[in-house]
Enzyme design. Structure first.
Site, PDB file in Angstrom:
ATOM      1  N   ASN A  42       0.779  -1.231  -0.048  1.00  0.00           N
ATOM      2  CA  ASN A  42      -0.019   0.122  -0.012  1.00  0.00           C
ATOM      3  C   ASN A  42       0.848   1.252   0.033  1.00  0.00           C
ATOM      4  OD1 ASN A  42       0.655  -0.695   2.763  1.00  0.00           O
ATOM      5  ND2 ASN A  42      -1.001   0.412   3.478  1.00  0.00           N
ATOM      6  N   ILE A  43       0.390   2.293  -0.842  1.00  0.00           N
ATOM      7  CA  ILE A  43       1.049   3.436  -0.815  1.00  0.00           C
ATOM      8  C   ILE A  43       0.241   4.719  -0.453  1.00  0.00           C
ATOM      9  CG2 ILE A  43       2.533   5.042  -2.359  1.00  0.00           C
ATOM     10  CD1 ILE A  43       2.927   2.399  -4.127  1.00  0.00           C
ATOM     11  N   GLU A  44       0.152   5.244   0.582  1.00  0.00           N
ATOM     12  CA  GLU A  44      -0.713   6.311   1.047  1.00  0.00           C
ATOM     13  C   GLU A  44      -0.060   7.656   0.815  1.00  0.00           C
ATOM     14  OE1 GLU A  44      -0.909   5.592   5.398  1.00  0.00           O
ATOM     15  OE2 GLU A  44      -2.190   3.727   5.060  1.00  0.00           O
ATOM     16  N   CYS A  53      -3.955   0.620  -2.649  1.00  0.00           N
ATOM     17  CA  CYS A  53      -4.013  -0.492  -1.830  1.00  0.00           C
ATOM     18  C   CYS A  53      -2.695  -1.341  -2.374  1.00  0.00           C
ATOM     19  CB  CYS A  53      -5.109  -1.422  -1.781  1.00  0.00           C
ATOM     20  SG  CYS A  53      -6.576  -0.557  -0.992  1.00  0.00           S
ATOM     21  N   GLU A  55      -2.996  -4.790  -3.106  1.00  0.00           N
ATOM     22  CA  GLU A  55      -3.396  -5.498  -4.135  1.00  0.00           C
ATOM     23  C   GLU A  55      -3.371  -4.722  -5.378  1.00  0.00           C
ATOM     24  OE1 GLU A  55      -4.678  -4.823  -1.290  1.00  0.00           O
ATOM     25  OE2 GLU A  55      -5.966  -6.505  -0.344  1.00  0.00           O
ATOM     26  N   CYS A  86     -10.272  -4.631  -0.120  1.00  0.00           N
ATOM     27  CA  CYS A  86     -11.408  -3.849   0.030  1.00  0.00           C
ATOM     28  C   CYS A  86     -12.352  -3.981  -1.303  1.00  0.00           C
ATOM     29  CB  CYS A  86     -10.851  -2.140   0.133  1.00  0.00           C
ATOM     30  SG  CYS A  86     -10.192  -1.529  -1.609  1.00  0.00           S
ATOM     31  N   CYS A  89     -10.511  -2.940  -4.633  1.00  0.00           N
ATOM     32  CA  CYS A  89      -9.492  -4.044  -5.110  1.00  0.00           C
ATOM     33  C   CYS A  89     -10.344  -5.228  -5.603  1.00  0.00           C
ATOM     34  CB  CYS A  89      -8.679  -4.347  -3.756  1.00  0.00           C
ATOM     35  SG  CYS A  89      -7.562  -3.031  -3.842  1.00  0.00           S
TER      36      CYS A  89
HETATM   37  N1  THU Z   1      -5.187  -1.455   2.582  1.00  0.00           N
HETATM   38  C1  THU Z   1      -4.729  -2.487   1.737  1.00  0.00           C
HETATM   39  O1  THU Z   1      -3.648  -2.130   1.066  1.00  0.00           O
HETATM   40  N2  THU Z   1      -5.269  -3.434   1.236  1.00  0.00           N
HETATM   41  C2  THU Z   1      -6.265  -4.016   1.725  1.00  0.00           C
HETATM   42  O2  THU Z   1      -6.757  -5.172   1.565  1.00  0.00           O
HETATM   43  C3  THU Z   1      -7.003  -3.202   3.104  1.00  0.00           C
HETATM   44  C4  THU Z   1      -6.556  -1.703   3.041  1.00  0.00           C
HETATM   45  C5  THU Z   1      -4.353  -0.167   2.804  1.00  0.00           C
HETATM   46  C6  THU Z   1      -4.910   1.186   2.546  1.00  0.00           C
HETATM   47  C7  THU Z   1      -4.495   1.770   3.559  1.00  0.00           C
HETATM   48  O3  THU Z   1      -3.040   2.180   3.136  1.00  0.00           O
HETATM   49  C8  THU Z   1      -4.429   1.026   4.754  1.00  0.00           C
HETATM   50  O4  THU Z   1      -4.448  -0.184   4.233  1.00  0.00           O
HETATM   51  C9  THU Z   1      -5.436   1.401   5.930  1.00  0.00           C
HETATM   52  O5  THU Z   1      -6.636   1.175   5.173  1.00  0.00           O
END
Ligand code: THU
Length: 133
Positions: A42-44, A53, A55, A86, A89
């Site tokens: 994940n890259i925020e 996300c 995935e 989510c 995804c």
């Molecule tokens: N996130 C994912 O990368 N994949 C998931 O299946 C659930 C959520 C990430 C998004 C965000 O960066 C962090 O988790 C919190 O929601």
């Protein structure tokens, strides 16, 4: 299909997560139709909605490399608990798979396997959007 290998690769990928806002690190590993594995994290973003996300990072890496068939997606997170993809995804997985396996791992070494149909029932797919053609 080697579930353990995919889970291991997802777990490794989570270490590259950029998650300074949630502190929730996620890693994913995608198995493609040609047998290749692509990983992602994940890259925020400070503008939270721009977050990607794990995935989708892995899927977009695969597709941008010409790999448009997804056979399986494995997910691991820093929570140590099973982490489910989510809704966005799930929809993106549906775009590139018939009925991919969704493989979840926890920190105790347990593995759960679902089909995409199980976690995205009655999804909106290419098959029911024929008017686009
Ligand atoms: N996130 C994912 O990368 N994949 C998931 O299946 C659930 C959520 C990430 C998004 C965000 O960066 C962090 O988790 C919190 O929601």
């Amino acid at each position: 299909m080697n579930y353990e290998e995919l889970i291991k690769r997802a777990n490794e990928a989570k270490e590259n997560a950029y998650a300074p806002y949630s502190n929730f690190k996620v890693g994913a590993a995608v198995l493609t139709g040609t047998g290749k594995i692509y990983t992602g994290c994940n890259i925020e973003n400070v503008s939270f909605g721009a977050t990607n996300c794990a995935e989708r990072t892995a899927i977009f890496k695969a597709v941008s490399d010409g790999e448009k068939a997804i056979k399986a997606v494995a997910v691991m997170s820093s929570s140590g608990e099973f982490t489910y993809p989510c809704g966005i995804c799930r929809q993106v997985i549906a775009e590139f798979s018939e009925d991919a396996k969704i493989i979840l791992g926890n920190s105790r070494g347990d593995i759960k396997v679902y089909s995409l149909d199980e976690i995205l029932p009655c999804g909106f797919t290419k098959e029911n959007s024929k008017n686009f053609e």
